[in-house]
Design a protein around this motif. Sequence first.
Motif, PDB file in Angstrom:
ATOM      1  N   TYR A 190       0.828  -1.209   0.000  1.00 46.83           N
ATOM      2  CA  TYR A 190       0.000   0.000   0.000  1.00 46.83           C
ATOM      3  C   TYR A 190       0.863   1.260   0.000  1.00 46.83           C
ATOM      4  CZ  TYR A 190      -4.316   2.638   0.803  1.00 46.83           C
ATOM      5  OH  TYR A 190      -5.390   3.486   0.677  1.00 46.83           O
ATOM      6  N   GLY A 191       1.925   1.228  -0.830  1.00 43.85           N
ATOM      7  CA  GLY A 191       2.703   2.440  -1.066  1.00 43.85           C
ATOM      8  C   GLY A 191       1.992   3.299  -2.101  1.00 43.85           C
ATOM      9  N   LEU A 192       2.741   4.199  -2.751  1.00 40.74           N
ATOM     10  CA  LEU A 192       2.132   5.129  -3.706  1.00 40.74           C
ATOM     11  C   LEU A 192       1.453   4.401  -4.864  1.00 40.74           C
ATOM     12  CD1 LEU A 192       4.867   7.924  -3.873  1.00 40.74           C
ATOM     13  CD2 LEU A 192       2.654   8.013  -2.715  1.00 40.74           C
TER      14      LEU A 192
ATOM     15  N   ILE B 293     -11.496   1.356  -7.592  1.00 35.82           N
ATOM     16  CA  ILE B 293     -12.698   1.973  -7.026  1.00 35.82           C
ATOM     17  C   ILE B 293     -13.477   2.702  -8.124  1.00 35.82           C
ATOM     18  CG2 ILE B 293     -13.494   3.836  -5.504  1.00 35.82           C
ATOM     19  CD1 ILE B 293     -11.357   2.870  -3.478  1.00 35.82           C
ATOM     20  N   ASN B 294     -12.739   3.354  -9.046  1.00 39.28           N
ATOM     21  CA  ASN B 294     -13.398   4.032 -10.169  1.00 39.28           C
ATOM     22  C   ASN B 294     -14.103   3.058 -11.105  1.00 39.28           C
ATOM     23  OD1 ASN B 294     -12.699   6.598  -9.351  1.00 39.28           O
ATOM     24  ND2 ASN B 294     -10.797   6.658 -10.531  1.00 39.28           N
ATOM     25  N   LEU B 295     -13.690   1.792 -11.070  1.00 40.50           N
ATOM     26  CA  LEU B 295     -14.370   0.758 -11.866  1.00 40.50           C
ATOM     27  C   LEU B 295     -15.559   0.155 -11.121  1.00 40.50           C
ATOM     28  CD1 LEU B 295     -11.340  -1.308 -13.299  1.00 40.50           C
ATOM     29  CD2 LEU B 295     -12.754   0.346 -14.526  1.00 40.50           C
ATOM     30  N   GLY B 296     -15.746   0.604  -9.872  1.00 41.18           N
ATOM     31  CA  GLY B 296     -16.820   0.047  -9.058  1.00 41.18           C
ATOM     32  C   GLY B 296     -16.390  -1.206  -8.303  1.00 41.18           C
ATOM     33  N   ILE B 297     -15.091  -1.415  -8.200  1.00 42.59           N
ATOM     34  CA  ILE B 297     -14.557  -2.586  -7.488  1.00 42.59           C
ATOM     35  C   ILE B 297     -13.869  -2.111  -6.210  1.00 42.59           C
ATOM     36  CG2 ILE B 297     -12.837  -4.462  -7.599  1.00 42.59           C
ATOM     37  CD1 ILE B 297     -13.183  -4.317 -10.700  1.00 42.59           C
ATOM     38  N   ASN B 298     -14.203  -2.730  -5.091  1.00 39.34           N
ATOM     39  CA  ASN B 298     -13.527  -2.408  -3.827  1.00 39.34           C
ATOM     40  C   ASN B 298     -12.452  -3.465  -3.560  1.00 39.34           C
ATOM     41  OD1 ASN B 298     -14.790  -0.025  -2.821  1.00 39.34           O
ATOM     42  ND2 ASN B 298     -16.644  -1.237  -2.534  1.00 39.34           N
ATOM     43  N   PRO B 299     -11.187  -3.159  -3.866  1.00 37.57           N
ATOM     44  CA  PRO B 299     -10.135  -4.159  -3.708  1.00 37.57           C
ATOM     45  C   PRO B 299      -9.772  -4.371  -2.237  1.00 37.57           C
ATOM     46  CG  PRO B 299      -9.180  -2.068  -4.354  1.00 37.57           C
ATOM     47  CD  PRO B 299     -10.669  -1.875  -4.353  1.00 37.57           C
ATOM     48  N   THR B 300      -9.245  -5.534  -1.942  1.00 36.99           N
ATOM     49  CA  THR B 300      -8.716  -5.820  -0.602  1.00 36.99           C
ATOM     50  C   THR B 300      -7.253  -5.386  -0.575  1.00 36.99           C
ATOM     51  OG1 THR B 300     -10.182  -7.715  -0.371  1.00 36.99           O
ATOM     52  CG2 THR B 300      -8.244  -7.645   1.077  1.00 36.99           C
ATOM     53  N   ILE B 301      -6.875  -4.624   0.452  1.00 32.12           N
ATOM     54  CA  ILE B 301      -5.489  -4.167   0.600  1.00 32.12           C
ATOM     55  C   ILE B 301      -4.745  -5.135   1.513  1.00 32.12           C
ATOM     56  CG2 ILE B 301      -3.973  -2.270   1.276  1.00 32.12           C
ATOM     57  CD1 ILE B 301      -5.866  -1.583  -1.066  1.00 32.12           C
ATOM     58  N   LEU B 302      -3.645  -5.665   1.014  1.00 35.90           N
ATOM     59  CA  LEU B 302      -2.805  -6.575   1.803  1.00 35.90           C
ATOM     60  C   LEU B 302      -1.409  -5.965   1.900  1.00 35.90           C
ATOM     61  CD1 LEU B 302      -3.841  -9.964   0.131  1.00 35.90           C
ATOM     62  CD2 LEU B 302      -4.722  -9.002   2.272  1.00 35.90           C
ATOM     63  N   ASP B 303      -1.004  -5.612   3.114  1.00 41.63           N
ATOM     64  CA  ASP B 303       0.286  -4.950   3.300  1.00 41.63           C
ATOM     65  C   ASP B 303       1.009  -5.545   4.496  1.00 41.63           C
ATOM     66  OD1 ASP B 303       2.235  -2.785   4.286  1.00 41.63           O
ATOM     67  OD2 ASP B 303       1.562  -1.941   2.394  1.00 41.63           O
TER      68      ASP B 303
ATOM     69  N   PRO C  83       5.340  -2.634  -6.837  1.00 41.70           N
ATOM     70  CA  PRO C  83       6.716  -2.935  -7.231  1.00 41.70           C
ATOM     71  C   PRO C  83       7.617  -3.408  -6.090  1.00 41.70           C
ATOM     72  CG  PRO C  83       6.032  -0.835  -8.135  1.00 41.70           C
ATOM     73  CD  PRO C  83       4.945  -1.269  -7.228  1.00 41.70           C
ATOM     74  N   GLY C  84       7.361  -2.923  -4.879  1.00 43.37           N
ATOM     75  CA  GLY C  84       8.222  -3.309  -3.761  1.00 43.37           C
ATOM     76  C   GLY C  84       8.082  -4.758  -3.331  1.00 43.37           C
ATOM     77  N   VAL C  85       7.007  -5.424  -3.771  1.00 46.29           N
ATOM     78  CA  VAL C  85       6.768  -6.823  -3.392  1.00 46.29           C
ATOM     79  C   VAL C  85       7.424  -7.721  -4.438  1.00 46.29           C
ATOM     80  CG1 VAL C  85       5.026  -8.584  -2.934  1.00 46.29           C
ATOM     81  CG2 VAL C  85       4.578  -6.189  -2.313  1.00 46.29           C
TER      82      VAL C  85
ATOM     83  N   ASN D  67       8.829   6.034 -11.628  1.00 49.48           N
ATOM     84  CA  ASN D  67       9.354   6.231 -10.267  1.00 49.48           C
ATOM     85  C   ASN D  67       9.283   7.674  -9.823  1.00 49.48           C
ATOM     86  OD1 ASN D  67       9.925   3.607  -9.754  1.00 49.48           O
ATOM     87  ND2 ASN D  67      12.117   3.756 -10.086  1.00 49.48           N
ATOM     88  N   ILE D  68       9.112   8.603 -10.766  1.00 49.76           N
ATOM     89  CA  ILE D  68       9.007  10.019 -10.438  1.00 49.76           C
ATOM     90  C   ILE D  68       7.781  10.583 -11.129  1.00 49.76           C
ATOM     91  CG2 ILE D  68      11.460  10.454 -10.020  1.00 49.76           C
ATOM     92  CD1 ILE D  68      11.722  11.378 -12.883  1.00 49.76           C
ATOM     93  N   GLY D  69       7.432  11.818 -10.783  1.00 49.00           N
ATOM     94  CA  GLY D  69       6.287  12.445 -11.436  1.00 49.00           C
ATOM     95  C   GLY D  69       4.960  11.925 -10.904  1.00 49.00           C
ATOM     96  N   LYS D  70       3.957  11.919 -11.752  1.00 51.82           N
ATOM     97  CA  LYS D  70       2.582  11.580 -11.362  1.00 51.82           C
ATOM     98  C   LYS D  70       2.380  10.064 -11.295  1.00 51.82           C
ATOM     99  CE  LYS D  70       0.635  15.823 -11.847  1.00 51.82           C
ATOM    100  NZ  LYS D  70      -0.097  16.494 -10.781  1.00 51.82           N
TER     101      LYS D  70
END
Length: 418
Positions: free
Chosen positions: A14-16, A26-36, A57-59, A123-126
């Motif tokens: 659950y980084g950036l 969420i914009n697709l109407g899907i509520n994902p499960t966050i695993l961190d 990417p960190g995983v 890795n940078i920017g938006k």
Amino acid sequence: MNKYINKKVAILGYGLEGQDAEKYFINLGINPTILDQKDDPNYLNNLKSFDVIVRSPGVYRYKKEIVDAEKSGVIVTSPIKIFFDECPGKIIGVTGTKGKGTTSTLIYEILKADGRDVYLSGNIGKPYLELLPKLTKDSFVVMEMSSFQLIDLDRSPNIAVVLNITSDHMDWHKNQEEYINAKKNIVRYQKQRDYLIVNSEYKSSIDFADETKANIIYVSKKSLDNKFKNGTTLRGEHNQENIVMAVEVARILNINEETIEKVVIGFKGLEHRLEYVNEVGGIKFYNDSFATGPQPTIAAVNSFTEPETLILGGSDKGLNYQELGDVINKTKNIKNVVLIGVTGPIINKYLDSNLQFTIYNLQKPNMEEIVKKAFDITPKGGVVILSPASASFDMFKNYKDRGNQFKKAVQSLLNEQK
């Protein structure tokens, strides 16, 4: 209809980029499960209960639990794979062990000056999934791409830029071969109409040409026009390598020379990349906190002829410091080496203290003490360079925190001298 509709989705990390993926679903109407891992050390235990796993990417891609879930039929994807699947515009991807951020930003600035609809991401920017609604077929996205993102990518950019490929992230990758192999995905899926720009001074980079169907262009700092070499304020030959890559991308896109030259000469570089901080008592301070491995630090060392005090060390990524030690040992203008952090003693093993420089082992002092010591031991007309060749997590939040603390300590020192 989007292929993820009515699927049970888990986001790993659950980084950036994990947060960017969450908004996308969420914009697709899907509520994902966050695993961190921060929330639950056993966050990978039930992956087979999902239809889709979105790996940040960190995983590490080939953790046993992820591979087992994939074998059972779970789709494993990543934010960058989703982006490549859905991006309607042209993607310019930049990879390498050092210089990615500077090269990507310079390409972006040139395209922006030419009036292109251009975005800086990776890795940078938006965050890139956030960009998708804004993009059209005429858009350009310049992406700084790491091995973490590239490791399972199955599409390649329209223009791939391959800088120097040496060694990094050995605490994450299984070995050097896996690291380089991951990077090669930036060219593996290119088409004949695409372009690959390669730094011809590095054999490991040249090898990328064997993996692509694209048009291949070889460049090096030797091929950089004198108007750019003489006009830039960026220090070091490594920055000439970055500039020649950006210039070649601009030429592929038929941007006029006047625009290219104006942007290159006006470009001041990026924060924490050999960034000039200030001068105190005739001594100049440079912040190169982004140097989290030996190669960028070698580039920094070679960027100066003035007497140098080098601040080295930090947390350990399992890197080899032999080459860095060899360079320091033969660089006559290095007068002092200040060692800090976990890797300080490791780096020390490769330094010959009988040579022209003095070694100071400070272990884990605060940044003000480090800067004060460096100031006291550096001769007038010299430079102090924070270029740690190590990650920052033993003493600081991240490389930005380390660099900002360095700049703050230099400012405090300047105020004391007034």
